[in-house]
Enzyme design. Structure first.
Site, PDB file in Angstrom:
ATOM      1  N   ASP A  95       0.846  -1.180   0.000  1.00 26.32           N
ATOM      2  CA  ASP A  95       0.000   0.000   0.000  1.00 26.32           C
ATOM      3  C   ASP A  95       0.893   1.245   0.000  1.00 26.32           C
ATOM      4  OD1 ASP A  95      -2.347   1.544   0.509  1.00 26.32           O
ATOM      5  OD2 ASP A  95      -3.141  -0.109   1.712  1.00 26.32           O
ATOM      6  N   ASP A 196      -3.149   4.622  -2.321  1.00 28.63           N
ATOM      7  CA  ASP A 196      -4.175   5.142  -1.429  1.00 28.63           C
ATOM      8  C   ASP A 196      -4.729   6.482  -1.947  1.00 28.63           C
ATOM      9  OD1 ASP A 196      -5.360   4.838   1.306  1.00 28.63           O
ATOM     10  OD2 ASP A 196      -4.336   6.732   1.677  1.00 28.63           O
ATOM     11  N   GLU A 248      -6.977   3.572  -5.426  1.00 29.21           N
ATOM     12  CA  GLU A 248      -8.218   3.825  -4.690  1.00 29.21           C
ATOM     13  C   GLU A 248      -8.746   5.181  -5.153  1.00 29.21           C
ATOM     14  OE1 GLU A 248      -9.893   4.178  -0.126  1.00 29.21           O
ATOM     15  OE2 GLU A 248      -7.982   5.079  -0.656  1.00 29.21           O
ATOM     16  N   HIS A 322     -10.797  -2.806   4.562  1.00 29.66           N
ATOM     17  CA  HIS A 322     -10.598  -2.364   5.948  1.00 29.66           C
ATOM     18  C   HIS A 322     -11.372  -1.089   6.278  1.00 29.66           C
ATOM     19  CE1 HIS A 322      -7.995  -0.068   3.417  1.00 29.66           C
ATOM     20  NE2 HIS A 322      -7.764   0.783   4.405  1.00 29.66           N
ATOM     21  N   ASP A 323     -11.998  -0.486   5.276  1.00 26.07           N
ATOM     22  CA  ASP A 323     -12.741   0.764   5.508  1.00 26.07           C
ATOM     23  C   ASP A 323     -14.247   0.571   5.469  1.00 26.07           C
ATOM     24  OD1 ASP A 323     -10.429   2.339   5.652  1.00 26.07           O
ATOM     25  OD2 ASP A 323     -10.374   2.635   3.485  1.00 26.07           O
TER      26      ASP A 323
END
Ligand code: GLC
Length: 546
Positions: A95, A196, A248, A322-323
């Site tokens: 990431d 990200d 993302e 994870h969000d």
């Protein structure tokens, strides 16, 4: 890189497996579970950030891009992980958090000390007047997006937490630093990169948000975005024929994403978009609840499938990360039909055109955490939201209910390996408590069930890895107006697959053309291919003509 047969498994390292008993997951813990992942069949792992960080936002506040936080392990541990993954045909995706750094990062510290070079790595601006920030933008985690620095009488921009200062991508030195970081990890054998909030890097105006909101129209998909991505590609991962990259992308359009992830765009391989995960936001607001809008969900998934397909661009396919709260609690029924609905959701998303991402625990149908007090929460966004909702006058009961539905911590509780203390995740005190349901919902139990969710995921993954129609077949929607079934077909030459998914706990009938088709996979044992199908609660069926 050929993307067609890839299935990515996302590990939130802090919560996956703790080998040394300090309550944090670590690299050795991951190594101890690689056989499990090989058995599942995935061929790439995306790791959330494991580098040095004050952990204000669980590693998305990076203080050193090149060093592991010792709580995760060392470079030697990583080399061992890399070797063990390689043996199992699994590649590694890291990431890259390039929109911002932690304020503890050396660059920001030098900036604060007055070094002009490093001040220009960030956005420092004069306020509108004493005590008034440069504009009215709100941070995504609540409060103003600017923080005052008295020694300069200036403010710095932070779209996220106050400890996450936004990097100034208009500065070529910043862009070079980011390419160098990617190249550093490439030199360690990493081929995969997830970028990200990457479509927020190109800020182009600092005017007030007319809606008094977060100012996203002045930094999302900025005019320089494509140029920045092409430059990063050219200077780093684009030099690696085996690269696999995903961006993302928040609040974006199909048109933009088709550009970012077009086959010949020389930017990224694929994109995460989030529109389909906002269909239960009332008034588009995360902290306001409404039941999910099924027709809108279908419409969005279909529109993105068709739009990206037409543009010869590639989607990342996912319900969970994870969000996001857990999909089985959100779009399924995590009580009466947990197994059925978990399998249905997996079928619905994984048979689409794109690359599936499976978030740890999804493969055993892990539900939301159901925390009942604030001290169980760890997520900065959730804790801030709690206080903001309290100030807005909401009752505690209502706030807990909202957090139980929406908090990111729903996805961050320890991976439940078995029913022993702390779900078998750690022998120490976990950094976040295991969700109570681990006593029944855990890997050990699911694996011992021949009809388990894991076993069903294995089949879907095998299909992706071996069947050309799943990999590259044309997507076409079916039954678009049906109020409870999400249906589509995939076609490649004279190969055809029909995928039917009942999103509700009630029977639903539909008419299809099942001539020459047979049941290839279903989450019920005795499904038959018929022209008039009656799907049982959360039933999924894949029909195939070969
Ligand atoms: C992304 C990450 C999220 C993080 C945010 C800021 O959305 O997925 O976890 O909080 O960026 O880095």
């Amino acid at each position: 890189m050929a993307l067609e047969d890839k299935v990515v498994y996302q590990i939130y390292p802090k919560s996956f497996c703790d080998a040394d008993g300090d309550g944090w997951g670590d690299i050795q813990g991951v190594i101890s579970k690689l056989d499990y992942l090989q058995k599942l069949g995935i061929n790439c792992i995306w790791f959330n950030p494991m580098t040095v960080s004050p952990q204000k936002d669980n590693g998305y506040d990076v203080a050193d891009y090149r060093k592991f936080d010792p709580r995760y392990g060392t470079m030697e541990d990583f080399e061992q992980l890399s070797e063990e993954c390689h043996k199992r045909g699994i590649s590694i995706m890291f990431d890259m958090v390039f929109n911002h750094t932690s304020t503890a990062h050396e660059w920001f510290q030098k900036a604060l000390a007055g070094d002009e070079k490093y001040k220009n790595y960030y956005y420092f601006r004069k306020g509108k007047g004493p005590g008034v920030p440069p504009n009215n933008w709100q941070s995504k985690f609540g409060g103003p997006a600017w923080e005052y620095v008295p020694q300069f009488d200036e403010w710095y921009l932070h779209l996220f937490d106050v400890s996450q200062a936004d990097l100034n991508w208009t500065n070529p030195e910043v862009r070079q630093e980011c390419a160098d970081i990617v190249n550093f990890w490439r030199s360690k054998g990493v081929h995969g990169f997830r970028f990200d909030v990457i479509n927020e890097i190109g800020k182009w105006s600092f005017e007030d948000d007319p809606n008094n909101f977060d100012g996203r129209q002045f930094y999302t998909d900025g005019p320089m975005e494509h140029a920045y991505l092409k430059e990063l590609n050219e200077k780093s991962f684009g030099q690696d024929p085996d690269h696999i990259t995903v961006g993302e992308m928040s609040s974006t359009t199909i048109e933009k994403c088709a550009g970012y992830a077009g086959r010949n765009s020389h930017e990224l391989d694929m994109v995460f978009s989030f529109h389909h995960l906002k269909v239960d936001y009332k008034n588009q607001k995360k902290w306001e609840l409404q039941p999910f809008d099924f027709m809108e969900l279908k419409r969005l998934l279909t529109e993105w499938q068709i739009g990206m397909q037409k543009a010869d661009a590639w989607n990342a396919l996912f319900w969970n990360c994870h969000d996001q709260p857990r999909s089985v609690s959100r779009f399924g029924d995590d009580k009466k039909y947990r197994k059925e609905s978990a399998k249905m959701l997996a079928t619905a998303i994984q048979m689409l055109r794109g690359t599936p991402y499976i978030y740890m625990g999804e493969e055993i149908g892990m539900p939301n955490a159901d925390f009942t007090s604030l001290d169980q929460y760890r997520d900065v966004e959730s804790i801030n939201a709690f206080h903001i909702m309290e100030q807005e006058g909401k009752s505690e009961e209502e706030i807990y209910h909202i957090l139980q539905e929406r908090s990111r911590d729903n996805a961050r509780t320890p991976m439940p390996w078995d029913d022993s203390a702390n779900a078998g995740f750690t022998t120490g005190t976990p950094w976040i408590q295991a969700a109570d349901h681990y006593k029944t919902i855990n890997v050990k139990n699911d694996l011992s069930d021949p009809d388990g969710i894991f076993a069903y995921y294995q089949k879907l993954i095998q299909m992706r890895k071996t069947m050309p129609v799943v990999q590259t077949g044309l997507f076409q929607p079916l039954l678009e107006d049906h109020p409870s079934i999400f249906a589509y077909e995939r076609v490649l030459g004279n190969e055809k697959m029909i995928v039917l998914n009942n999103f509700y706990g009630k029977e639903a009938g539909c008419d299809i053309d099942a001539d020459g088709m047979h049941v290839f996979l279903s989450n019920y044992a005795d499904t038959e291919a018929q022209n008039h199908m009656v799907l049982r609660p959360y039933e999924s069926v894949i029909l195939y003509n070969r």
